[in-house]
Design a protein around this motif. Structure first.
Motif, mmCIF file in Angstrom:
data_model
loop_
_atom_site.group_PDB
_atom_site.id
_atom_site.type_symbol
_atom_site.label_atom_id
_atom_site.label_comp_id
_atom_site.label_asym_id
_atom_site.label_seq_id
_atom_site.Cartn_x
_atom_site.Cartn_y
_atom_site.Cartn_z
ATOM 1 N N MET A 1 2.390 6.284 8.210
ATOM 2 C CA MET A 1 2.647 4.919 7.753
ATOM 3 C C MET A 1 2.452 3.889 8.861
ATOM 4 S SD MET A 1 5.996 5.556 5.335
ATOM 5 C CE MET A 1 6.201 3.783 5.081
ATOM 6 N N GLU A 2 2.302 2.656 8.455
ATOM 7 C CA GLU A 2 2.191 1.546 9.388
ATOM 8 C C GLU A 2 3.551 1.227 10.008
ATOM 9 O OE1 GLU A 2 -1.088 -0.596 9.897
ATOM 10 O OE2 GLU A 2 -1.192 1.588 9.706
ATOM 11 N N LYS A 3 3.531 0.727 11.232
ATOM 12 C CA LYS A 3 4.768 0.342 11.903
ATOM 13 C C LYS A 3 5.494 -0.721 11.096
ATOM 14 C CE LYS A 3 6.616 -1.377 16.297
ATOM 15 N NZ LYS A 3 6.310 -1.797 17.694
ATOM 16 N N ARG B 1 0.889 -1.172 0.000
ATOM 17 C CA ARG B 1 0.000 0.000 0.000
ATOM 18 C C ARG B 1 0.923 1.217 0.000
ATOM 19 N NH1 ARG B 1 -1.554 -3.500 3.625
ATOM 20 N NH2 ARG B 1 -0.875 -2.247 5.410
ATOM 21 N N GLY C 1 6.799 -0.209 8.188
ATOM 22 C CA GLY C 1 6.768 0.140 6.777
ATOM 23 C C GLY C 1 8.082 0.750 6.325
ATOM 24 N N LYS D 1 8.449 3.856 12.508
ATOM 25 C CA LYS D 1 7.937 3.634 13.863
ATOM 26 C C LYS D 1 8.641 2.516 14.625
ATOM 27 C CE LYS D 1 3.543 5.694 12.601
ATOM 28 N NZ LYS D 1 2.127 5.556 12.318
ATOM 29 N N GLN E 1 -4.811 0.776 -3.160
ATOM 30 C CA GLN E 1 -3.429 0.618 -2.702
ATOM 31 C C GLN E 1 -2.453 1.686 -3.197
ATOM 32 O OE1 GLN E 1 -4.014 -4.181 -2.988
ATOM 33 N NE2 GLN E 1 -1.904 -3.478 -3.026
ATOM 34 N N LYS F 1 -3.946 8.434 6.827
ATOM 35 C CA LYS F 1 -3.673 7.398 7.822
ATOM 36 C C LYS F 1 -4.608 6.204 7.665
ATOM 37 C CE LYS F 1 -1.463 9.782 11.712
ATOM 38 N NZ LYS F 1 -1.580 10.181 13.130
ATOM 39 N N LYS F 2 -5.841 6.464 7.223
ATOM 40 C CA LYS F 2 -6.826 5.389 7.062
ATOM 41 C C LYS F 2 -6.405 4.377 6.000
ATOM 42 C CE LYS F 2 -10.800 8.157 8.540
ATOM 43 N NZ LYS F 2 -12.044 8.856 8.112
ATOM 44 N N LYS G 1 -3.539 3.024 5.745
ATOM 45 C CA LYS G 1 -2.639 2.047 6.371
ATOM 46 C C LYS G 1 -1.507 1.624 5.415
ATOM 47 C CE LYS G 1 -6.202 0.191 9.443
ATOM 48 N NZ LYS G 1 -5.665 0.815 10.660
ATOM 49 N N CYS G 2 -0.790 2.605 4.893
ATOM 50 C CA CYS G 2 0.261 2.332 3.911
ATOM 51 C C CYS G 2 1.515 1.768 4.572
ATOM 52 C CB CYS G 2 0.602 3.602 3.141
ATOM 53 S SG CYS G 2 -0.737 4.146 2.048
ATOM 54 N N ASP G 3 2.147 0.813 3.889
ATOM 55 C CA ASP G 3 3.381 0.212 4.404
ATOM 56 C C ASP G 3 4.592 0.544 3.541
ATOM 57 O OD1 ASP G 3 2.687 -1.298 2.217
ATOM 58 O OD2 ASP G 3 2.643 -3.222 3.261
#
Length: 292
Positions: A126-128, A14, A130, A183, A50, A93-94, A96-98
């Motif tokens: 971003m997602e943790k 994503r 990523g 993160k 995505q 944020k919704k 949830k991109c990596d």
């Protein structure tokens, strides 16, 4: 395309670009993901959910939207607005991109926003775990800053690569690519950061074509770079270079220079007066461009 290689793009990625301009990173990511997709439902998911981007300038946003549509994606999640705006942040944020890819606006000295502020802004969305790939002026990774401190406090600097001096020809900005794990605090990771000297990409300046792969050497050079990056190899420098190795691994802090040049061991056997003078001139040109 190089960013896609560095980010290990897959059909399940994503991808986020918070300063997407005309959508170049998103288009390259889309092509790479569609090449690897195996089912129609996977393809539909890629083009509908995505690929995520934001762009503040109306003209650029219109070009990005048109760019995506013309290349087969009429549903990508493009948002018109400032990526520092709370509503845009919430929307991005919704997703949830990596994977994050960014070429932030290169600031003038009179401007407040530091290029690394844009990188931090994207990392926050971003997602943790990523992977964020950013290209920034070399001054960002050399000079101490609160942004460097915050990056290491909350994220991990996995790799940096020093890019060709003329990459943005005719603009004279010298740049560096940074690969950051989102993160996961750098201090807690206890890793050595891998750094590469990626100055010679085989491109030659041409009065008509600009920088061009006239000798068709880029594919071979890129394959060598990516292999070393993925394996975190320590690569010996060519006999023509005044260094022993063109890649290094070392522990970094926010006070250190995040570029390979600061850690490359000089090969004095290959250092002659002509080479010394050439590098001295390169340094002077960099200093003049950096101060202007």
């Amino acid at each position: 395309d190089l960013f896609c290689d560095l980010a290990y793009i897959s059909p399940d990625s994503r991808v986020l670009d918070t300063c997407c301009g005309t959508g170049g990173f998103l288009v390259s990511a889309m092509y790479r993901m569609l090449e690897k997709a195996t089912t129609k439902s996977q393809i539909n998911k890629i083009i509908s959910t995505q690929l995520v981007g934001a762009e503040e300038m109306p003209e650029m946003f219109a070009l990005a939207a048109g760019n995506m549509i013309l290349r087969g994606d009429g549903k990508s999640q493009l948002f018109k607005g400032d990526s520092f705006d709370s509503n845009i942040i919430s929307a991005l944020k919704k997703a949830k991109c990596d994977v994050g890819m960014i070429n932030p606006p290169f600031s003038q000295k009179s401007q407040d926003n530091h290029e690394l502020s844009y990188v931090l802004n994207m990392l926050d969305m971003m997602e943790k775990g990523g992977k964020c790939i950013a290209i920034v002026p070399m001054s960002c990774v050399i000079s101490p800053s609160e942004q460097k401190k915050e990056i290491m406090r909350n994220h991990t600097v996995e790799a940096t690569m020093s890019m060709p001096n003329d990459l943005f020809y005719p603009v004279g900005t010298v740049t560096c690519i940074i690969v950051i794990k989102a993160k996961v605090p750098h201090e807690e990771s206890d890793i050595d950061t891998w750094m590469g000297y990626w100055k010679d990409d085989g491109f030659i300046k041409d009065k008509i074509a600009g920088r061009a792969d006239i000798n068709k050497s880029w594919d071979e050079i890129k394959a060598k770079w990516i292999k070393a990056y993925k394996n975190k190899d320590i690569v010996k420098a060519s006999p023509l270079m005044p260094y022993k190795y063109e890649t290094v691994k070392t522990k970094l802090s926010h006070n250190d220079e995040w570029c390979v040049e600061a850690y490359m061991e000089t090969n004095y056997e290959n250092l002659d007066e002509e080479t010394f003078n050439k590098h001295l001139k390169d340094l002077i040109v960099y200093k003049v461009n950096d101060d202007s």
